[in-house]
Scaffold this motif. Structure first.
Motif, mmCIF file in Angstrom:
data_model
loop_
_atom_site.group_PDB
_atom_site.id
_atom_site.type_symbol
_atom_site.label_atom_id
_atom_site.label_comp_id
_atom_site.label_asym_id
_atom_site.label_seq_id
_atom_site.Cartn_x
_atom_site.Cartn_y
_atom_site.Cartn_z
ATOM 1 N N ALA A 1 0.822 -1.210 0.000
ATOM 2 C CA ALA A 1 0.000 0.000 0.000
ATOM 3 C C ALA A 1 0.854 1.257 0.000
ATOM 4 N N ILE A 2 2.171 1.097 0.142
ATOM 5 C CA ILE A 2 3.105 2.223 0.215
ATOM 6 C C ILE A 2 3.931 2.332 -1.059
ATOM 7 N N HIS A 3 4.738 1.323 -1.321
ATOM 8 C CA HIS A 3 5.682 1.387 -2.436
ATOM 9 C C HIS A 3 4.971 1.237 -3.782
ATOM 10 N N ASN A 4 5.504 1.936 -4.777
ATOM 11 C CA ASN A 4 5.004 1.821 -6.150
ATOM 12 C C ASN A 4 3.524 2.174 -6.263
ATOM 13 N N THR A 5 3.075 3.113 -5.442
ATOM 14 C CA THR A 5 1.693 3.564 -5.531
ATOM 15 C C THR A 5 1.647 5.016 -5.972
ATOM 16 N N THR A 6 0.473 5.456 -6.346
ATOM 17 C CA THR A 6 0.259 6.840 -6.752
ATOM 18 C C THR A 6 -0.929 7.402 -5.983
ATOM 19 N N PRO A 7 -1.006 8.729 -5.883
ATOM 20 C CA PRO A 7 -2.140 9.332 -5.171
ATOM 21 C C PRO A 7 -3.449 9.092 -5.911
#
Length: 631
Positions: free
Chosen positions: A373-379
């Motif tokens: 849910a943190i890494h490689n995510t976008t807003p």
């Protein structure tokens, strides 16, 4: 085929579209997307301020600053040194410089640091290769004030770079051009001159020869760093505005790009020479106002730098942020599209403080389950969402999105959803035309039950059982042992108790087959204990419910026996045979079995580490090629 419409409010394509907006031209701002992929995906970085000043336990560099007499400066062990004249100022600054003569961090273990950093979820390191005090923690031939001229005699930055890259992490260098020990920066003598912060004490155009000598020193060291270490990130502190004192960083930047085409560069505070926006120190409070409107910061990357313990350099008396606070900050900053750079400085022996390591370990436990849910995510707007229910309940949701997994991640404080139901109001049939395939509580194998109506997405889930450690604390002075169910047992350590034996595990949350264990306290004897029936122990007061144990034995469970000492009016909660024998030999008698704990928390699987914030993964089917998407 049937056409479906997906509104802007919650549209996977909106994120992609926003990131394709034109990026302003500048010598640094991600030309040709340089560095953009790794930095934008990283989200979580480790800052490390360190140097000989760790022997004093005070802040790095700032003990050198004196703007006028009298001046108060930090000294050893955070004492205050007052300089009323030039001789006193020179003596203090010389004492600071002489710390390099005794700096010998023999316990420094970069490989272990790197392994822990990776487990915590850090994706890159930013290390103070040279802070404003001018001490170089790297191999340099330009300055003799460096790590190779200390008793340690090893290239600390080189060792860190090798170790962290071996774990697959990026390595960045912090460099402060405001070298306050340099006579060409604080003229004419850095030991005695009054000096400001982040700028020289003279006007460079008035003394171009001196300034050119300083630039030769500055550029030479930066070139050494570029050639020897090929950093992935160049983090230059102190806003060196070309309007007042041009450091001509743009002359050195191409060498960093040549050595590492994916390098990210920022000269803090200039607004001109930076690949991303660096916020102010400890600026987590600014995060809620970022991206207050949809796509307000589209195309702009930012980072929030902060300390774990309130001081950049090592402080033996630091009070650290909790793992829960760090994770909460990380979730909000990530939901806004930024990176969180968290600092922990080693001590003079080279080790991180134990209290800081414990926080890191707790974060690592959480990240082991929830890092996706943190890494490689976008807003995904709304990046954070306040939920107010008719019942009066309210809580905040933090939202991220992953195109690779076709999933939305919604995070919520564990304390906010104790009833096993999560309401996500902004996902409704009217604005979410995708078909939701599953809702997964990360760390729980069984998918959640969910329903969708005009009020929102309702997720029903089972609260996880989270074990907490039971420890026996022993006092040699009092010849007394006390049980404790949480890590918050500082009363024992303050009263000279030491952790003697980790006994077993019980659960924080009630559930089927579980009985409550209460923490009870006797102010007369300064004792506390665990029991499931406080009324049976006169003189003890019920402080709070700590956790739950099993009422019946089962696989991987061990009994928690209650031992009572009539003479001491003292209660033990014990599980191991060794502790039982010790209790009997000390005049304690078994009162009764009060429950069962888990002998090995690893046998519980991933659910054992769920705490602080719950993360729900909402997977859905992407739109078909013939679907109509309205933006």
């Amino acid at each position: 085929m049937e056409s479906r419409t997906l509104l802007v409010l919650l549209c996977a394509l909106c994120v992609d579209i926003s990131l394709e907006q034109p990026i302003p031209e500048s010598p640094f701002r991600f030309p040709n997307a340089r560095g953009r992929q790794w930095f934008d995906a990283a989200k979580f970085g480790l800052f490390m301020h360190w140097g000989p000043v760790s022997q004093w336990g005070t802040e790095i560099s700032f003990p050198l600053v004196c703007k006028s007499f009298p001046c108060n400066m930090a000294g050893p062990n955070r004492t205050t040194i007052t300089a009323n004249n030039t001789s006193q100022l020179q003596a203090h600054r010389q004492a600071y410089a002489d710390l390099a003569k005794t700096f010998n961090p023999t316990k420094f273990d970069p490989a272990s640091m790197a392994k822990l950093a990776k487990a915590v979820g850090f994706k890159y390191l930013v290390f103070t290769a040279e802070h404003c005090d001018g001490f170089a923690s790297f191999n340099t031939s330009i300055s003799t004030y460096n790590i190779l001229n200390t008793p340690y005699k090893k290239d600390i930055f080189g060792m860190l770079a090798e170790a962290f890259r071996a774990e697959g992490l990026k390595v960045g260098t912090y460099f402060c051009p405001s070298t306050w020990n340099n006579d060409n920066y604080w003229a004419p003598n850095a030991l005695t001159a009054f000096g400001p912060v982040c700028r020289p004490n003279y006007n460079p155009p008035d003394d171009p020869t001196r300034w050119d000598a300083y630039l030769k020193y500055l550029h030479g060291q930066l070139e050494e760093i570029a050639v020897q270490y090929s950093p992935d990130l160049l983090w230059i502190d102190c806003g060196l505005s070309p309007t007042y004192f041009d450091t001509m960083v743009e002359q050195v930047a191409p060498l960093f790009v040549k050595q590492n085409p994916d390098v990210v560069i920022q000269v803090r505070g200039t607004g001109n020479w930076e690949d991303y926006l660096e916020l102010g120190d400890h600026s987590e409070s600014q995060a809620p106002s970022i991206m207050g409107q949809p796509f307000m910061t589209a195309g702009v990357h930012f980072e929030v730098p902060s300390t774990l313990g309130g001081q950049w350099a090592f402080n033996p008396d630091a009070h650290y942020k909790s793992a829960e606070e760090v994770i909460g900050n990380l979730l909000l900053i990530t939901a806004k599209g930024g990176n969180y750079l968290v600092n922990l400085g080693p001590g003079p022996d080279g080790l991180w403080p134990e209290s800081g390591v414990e926080v890191f370990q707790n974060i690592a436990s959480w990240m082991a389950i929830n890092s996706e849910a943190i890494h490689n995510t976008t807003p995904l707007w709304p990046s954070n969402y306040g939920v107010h229910l008719p019942s009066g309940q309210s809580y905040s949701l933090y939202v991220t999105y992953s195109s690779a997994s076709s999933a939305i991640y919604v995070s919520v404080s564990a304390e906010s959803v104790t009833n096993g139901t999560l309401v996500i109001p902004f996902i409704r049939p009217s604005n979410f035309a995708h078909t939701i395939s599953t809702v997964q509580f990360l760390g729980i194998e069984k998918p959640c039950t969910f329903s969708l109506n005009d009020t929102g997405l309702f997720v029903m889930f089972q609260l996880p059982l989270v074990p907490v450690q039971l420890g026996s604390y022993w006092s040699q002075t009092n010849e007394d042992m006390a049980p404790c169910a949480t890590r918050g047992c500082s009363i024992y350590t303050n009263d000279h108790y030491v952790l003697a034996d980790n006994e077993s595990y019980c659960f924080r949350n009630p559930g089927e087959g579980l009985i409550p264990l209460y923490l009870i306290f006797d102010g007369t004897y300064m004792d506390n204990a665990l029991t499931n029936d406080p009324s049976q122990h006169p003189g003890y007061e019920n402080v709070r419910t700590e956790c739950y144990a099993y009422a019946a034995a089962g696989e991987s469970r061990v009994p928690l026996d209650l031992y009572w000492n009539e003479e001491r009016k003292d209660l033990w909660t014990l599980s191991s045979e060794h502790s039982r024998q010790q209790a009997l030999s000390s005049g304690y008698k078994m009162n009764r079995t009060i429950g069962y704990g888990i002998d090995n928390p690893a046998q519980l699987g991933d659910a054992a580490e769920l705490r602080y914030y719950y993360v729900f993964k909402i997977s859905y089917q992407p739109p078909r090629d013939d679907d109509e998407v309205t933006v």
